[in-house]
Design a protein around this motif. Structure first.
Motif, PDB file in Angstrom:
ATOM      1  N   PHE A  43      11.929  -8.185   6.394  1.00 30.52           N
ATOM      2  CA  PHE A  43      10.602  -7.895   5.282  1.00 30.52           C
ATOM      3  C   PHE A  43      10.436  -9.145   4.426  1.00 30.52           C
ATOM      4  CE2 PHE A  43       9.364  -5.555   1.213  1.00 30.52           C
ATOM      5  CZ  PHE A  43       7.993  -5.518   1.652  1.00 30.52           C
ATOM      6  N   PRO A  44      10.100 -10.175   5.246  1.00 32.61           N
ATOM      7  CA  PRO A  44       9.940 -11.509   4.685  1.00 32.61           C
ATOM      8  C   PRO A  44       8.763 -11.641   3.747  1.00 32.61           C
ATOM      9  CG  PRO A  44       9.875 -11.713   6.954  1.00 32.61           C
ATOM     10  CD  PRO A  44      10.061 -10.448   6.681  1.00 32.61           C
ATOM     11  N   VAL A  45       7.783 -10.795   4.080  1.00 26.44           N
ATOM     12  CA  VAL A  45       6.538 -10.965   3.515  1.00 26.44           C
ATOM     13  C   VAL A  45       6.835 -10.507   2.209  1.00 26.44           C
ATOM     14  CG1 VAL A  45       5.145 -11.071   5.350  1.00 26.44           C
ATOM     15  CG2 VAL A  45       5.714  -8.796   4.382  1.00 26.44           C
ATOM     16  N   ALA A  66       0.817  -1.192  -0.033  1.00 31.04           N
ATOM     17  CA  ALA A  66      -0.043   0.046  -0.067  1.00 31.04           C
ATOM     18  C   ALA A  66       0.763   1.240  -0.056  1.00 31.04           C
ATOM     19  CB  ALA A  66      -0.948  -0.091   1.283  1.00 31.04           C
ATOM     20  N   PHE A  67       1.861   1.042   0.787  1.00 28.35           N
ATOM     21  CA  PHE A  67       2.712   2.587   0.818  1.00 28.35           C
ATOM     22  C   PHE A  67       4.387   1.974   0.937  1.00 28.35           C
ATOM     23  CE2 PHE A  67       4.790   5.606   3.594  1.00 28.35           C
ATOM     24  CZ  PHE A  67       4.899   6.676   2.533  1.00 28.35           C
ATOM     25  N   CYS A  68       5.199   2.690   0.438  1.00 28.63           N
ATOM     26  CA  CYS A  68       6.695   2.555   0.583  1.00 28.63           C
ATOM     27  C   CYS A  68       7.362   3.702   0.494  1.00 28.63           C
ATOM     28  CB  CYS A  68       7.189   1.557  -0.522  1.00 28.63           C
ATOM     29  SG  CYS A  68       9.095   1.350  -0.503  1.00 28.63           S
ATOM     30  N   GLY A  69       7.949   4.095   1.671  1.00 30.59           N
ATOM     31  CA  GLY A  69       8.681   5.254   1.734  1.00 30.59           C
ATOM     32  C   GLY A  69       9.991   5.434   1.014  1.00 30.59           C
ATOM     33  N   ALA A  71      -0.046 -13.389   9.134  1.00 31.26           N
ATOM     34  CA  ALA A  71      -1.294 -13.457   9.907  1.00 31.26           C
ATOM     35  C   ALA A  71      -1.668 -12.296  10.460  1.00 31.26           C
ATOM     36  CB  ALA A  71      -0.835 -14.335  11.120  1.00 31.26           C
ATOM     37  N   HIS A  72      -0.965 -11.329  10.658  1.00 30.48           N
ATOM     38  CA  HIS A  72      -1.159 -10.099  11.242  1.00 30.48           C
ATOM     39  C   HIS A  72      -1.314  -8.828  10.353  1.00 30.48           C
ATOM     40  CE1 HIS A  72      -1.476 -11.759  15.127  1.00 30.48           C
ATOM     41  NE2 HIS A  72      -0.319 -12.393  15.132  1.00 30.48           N
ATOM     42  N   GLY A  73      -0.634  -9.079   9.189  1.00 32.17           N
ATOM     43  CA  GLY A  73      -0.886  -8.023   8.016  1.00 32.17           C
ATOM     44  C   GLY A  73       0.023  -6.886   8.124  1.00 32.17           C
ATOM     45  N   TRP A  74       1.299  -7.299   8.760  1.00 31.05           N
ATOM     46  CA  TRP A  74       2.404  -6.176   8.968  1.00 31.05           C
ATOM     47  C   TRP A  74       3.399  -6.386   7.758  1.00 31.05           C
ATOM     48  CZ3 TRP A  74       3.977  -9.404  13.943  1.00 31.05           C
ATOM     49  CH2 TRP A  74       3.098  -9.053  15.032  1.00 31.05           C
ATOM     50  N   THR A  75       3.694  -5.013   7.355  1.00 31.79           N
ATOM     51  CA  THR A  75       4.591  -4.944   6.341  1.00 31.79           C
ATOM     52  C   THR A  75       5.945  -5.103   6.631  1.00 31.79           C
ATOM     53  OG1 THR A  75       3.225  -3.279   5.083  1.00 31.79           O
ATOM     54  CG2 THR A  75       5.524  -3.399   4.289  1.00 31.79           C
ATOM     55  N   THR A  76       6.491  -4.607   7.777  1.00 32.35           N
ATOM     56  CA  THR A  76       7.839  -4.959   8.544  1.00 32.35           C
ATOM     57  C   THR A  76       7.825  -5.268   9.819  1.00 32.35           C
ATOM     58  OG1 THR A  76       8.708  -2.856   8.895  1.00 32.35           O
ATOM     59  CG2 THR A  76       9.053  -3.786   6.402  1.00 32.35           C
ATOM     60  N   ALA A 116       2.237   0.000  15.016  1.00 29.70           N
ATOM     61  CA  ALA A 116       2.205   1.318  14.506  1.00 29.70           C
ATOM     62  C   ALA A 116       1.850   1.389  12.900  1.00 29.70           C
ATOM     63  CB  ALA A 116       3.656   2.040  14.589  1.00 29.70           C
ATOM     64  N   PHE A 117       1.275   2.516  12.542  1.00 32.44           N
ATOM     65  CA  PHE A 117       0.618   2.650  11.116  1.00 32.44           C
ATOM     66  C   PHE A 117       0.914   4.040  10.643  1.00 32.44           C
ATOM     67  CE2 PHE A 117      -2.723   4.297   8.514  1.00 32.44           C
ATOM     68  CZ  PHE A 117      -2.970   3.242   7.577  1.00 32.44           C
ATOM     69  N   ALA A 118       1.162   4.074   9.432  1.00 29.07           N
ATOM     70  CA  ALA A 118       1.540   5.493   8.736  1.00 29.07           C
ATOM     71  C   ALA A 118       1.220   5.161   7.132  1.00 29.07           C
ATOM     72  CB  ALA A 118       2.844   5.988   9.024  1.00 29.07           C
ATOM     73  N   GLY A 119       0.280   4.346   6.990  1.00 27.56           N
ATOM     74  CA  GLY A 119       0.093   3.852   5.440  1.00 27.56           C
ATOM     75  C   GLY A 119       0.106   2.369   5.493  1.00 27.56           C
ATOM     76  N   ASN A 120       0.696   1.588   6.420  1.00 25.61           N
ATOM     77  CA  ASN A 120       0.716   0.275   6.682  1.00 25.61           C
ATOM     78  C   ASN A 120       1.163  -0.114   8.033  1.00 25.61           C
ATOM     79  OD1 ASN A 120       3.482   0.363   5.770  1.00 25.61           O
ATOM     80  ND2 ASN A 120       3.111  -0.070   3.677  1.00 25.61           N
ATOM     81  N   ASP A 121       1.060  -1.365   8.348  1.00 20.77           N
ATOM     82  CA  ASP A 121       1.274  -1.399   9.811  1.00 20.77           C
ATOM     83  C   ASP A 121       2.647  -2.313   9.989  1.00 20.77           C
ATOM     84  OD1 ASP A 121      -1.362  -1.027  10.955  1.00 20.77           O
ATOM     85  OD2 ASP A 121      -2.080  -2.913  10.389  1.00 20.77           O
TER      86      ASP A 121
END
Length: 309
Positions: free
Chosen positions: A236-238, A93-96, A211-216, A178-183
């Protein structure tokens, strides 16, 4: 999540045969560094209007960086662009760092100033500047938020995957999502040496994150008790990547985390050193205000040479 976009955005196809595949030009930048040997590399496709999702994902996998950004529509006069991000395995969704890279690539061509990116996470405004010939970008995140992580279902399995224990964590900086565009799960470790020696179970951490929808998982060590400067690492294995050398999205989320904890009582700039333990040192500057839930993340970006054919 709905993508916000301007009705004036137009899509045009690129002609030519450059980059990694016929008809697609892929630029390469390293973000959050002034040295091509540091920072986090990102692919940038400035005209991706003719590419469908499958093609963008395939290109991201071919480029092989943690993310490649695709400009899928634009309003050049308004300096507004629709932007999507793909890791080698999935859309993000978002990548800084890819946002910073794209902003610098556009500023190189159209001049410095403000840009507006319509992303799957929402509207991201980016201010580009030049200082001594070096281009920098400051992104303003969507509203950031943070909440305590569940000990049993989130923290404990993550610690097992990291091969850490609860005693290794810094009690002054409790685990939160924490969230600022993704978790991102934020974990603070007491020891800089332990952070440097990170050796985690890739598959186990991948499964917990999915399982929890985390980006990193944003792993940090506070450099000193009297200031808000940190060393950071981001598995960042996902995304099919062991680790990010610089993670702007996590940095923005971390800014919201610090604000939520009440550690920001006046405007402050936080310095995150990331990537040094993997040989790609990166500098991320995070500006936080106690009266604003949007976080600003600043970094430089430099072009990288195309790989040899």
């Amino acid at each position: 999540m709905t993508t916000h976009q301007s009705p004036a955005l137009t899509a045009t196809a690129t002609e030519g045969d450059t980059g990694t595949a016929a008809g697609v030009e892929v630029l390469r930048y390293s973000a959050f560094t002034t040295d091509p040997a540091g920072g986090n590399p990102a692919g940038v496709v400035l005209d991706a209007a003719a590419l469908d999702d499958a093609r963008m994902l395939a290109l991201a996998a071919e480029v092989g960086y943690s993310e490649t950004a695709f400009v899928t529509a634009h309003d050049t006069a308004a300096r507004r662009y629709r932007l999507r991000y793909f890791s080698p395995l999935a859309e993000v969704a978002f990548c800084g760092h890819a946002t910073v890279a794209t902003a610098v690539a556009l500023a190189t061509r159209t001049g410095t100033g403000e840009l507006v990116f319509d992303t799957p996470a929402g509207e991201i405004r980016v201010d580009t500047t030049e200082d001594g010939g070096q281009l920098r970008a400051t992104l303003t995140s969507v509203p950031a938020r943070s909440h305590p992580a569940d000990e049993a279902t989130q923290v404990a399995p993550t610690l097992r995957a990291l091969r850490w224990s609860a005693a290794d964590l810094d009690p002054a900086l409790p685990p939160q999502v924490a969230f600022a565009g993704n978790d991102h799960l934020v974990l603070a470790v007491r020891s800089r040496e332990q952070l440097a020696a990170l050796d985690y179970d890739f598959d186990a951490l991948h499964d917990v994150m999915r399982a929890h929808g985390w980006t990193t998982v944003h792993l940090v060590h506070r450099a000193a008790a009297d200031r808000l400067d940190f060393h950071a690492r981001d598995p960042f294995p996902v995304g099919g990547v062991v680790e990010d050398p610089a993670t702007g999205a996590a940095a923005a989320a971390f800014g919201g985390y610090l604000r939520t904890l009440g550690l920001v009582t006046e405007p402050v700039r936080v310095h995150l050193c990331q990537g040094e333990d993997m040989g790609r040192p990166s500098d991320l500057y995070v500006d936080i205000r106690p009266d604003d839930d949007r976080i600003r993340v600043t970094g430089a970006a430099v072009p990288l040479p195309a790989p040899a054919a």
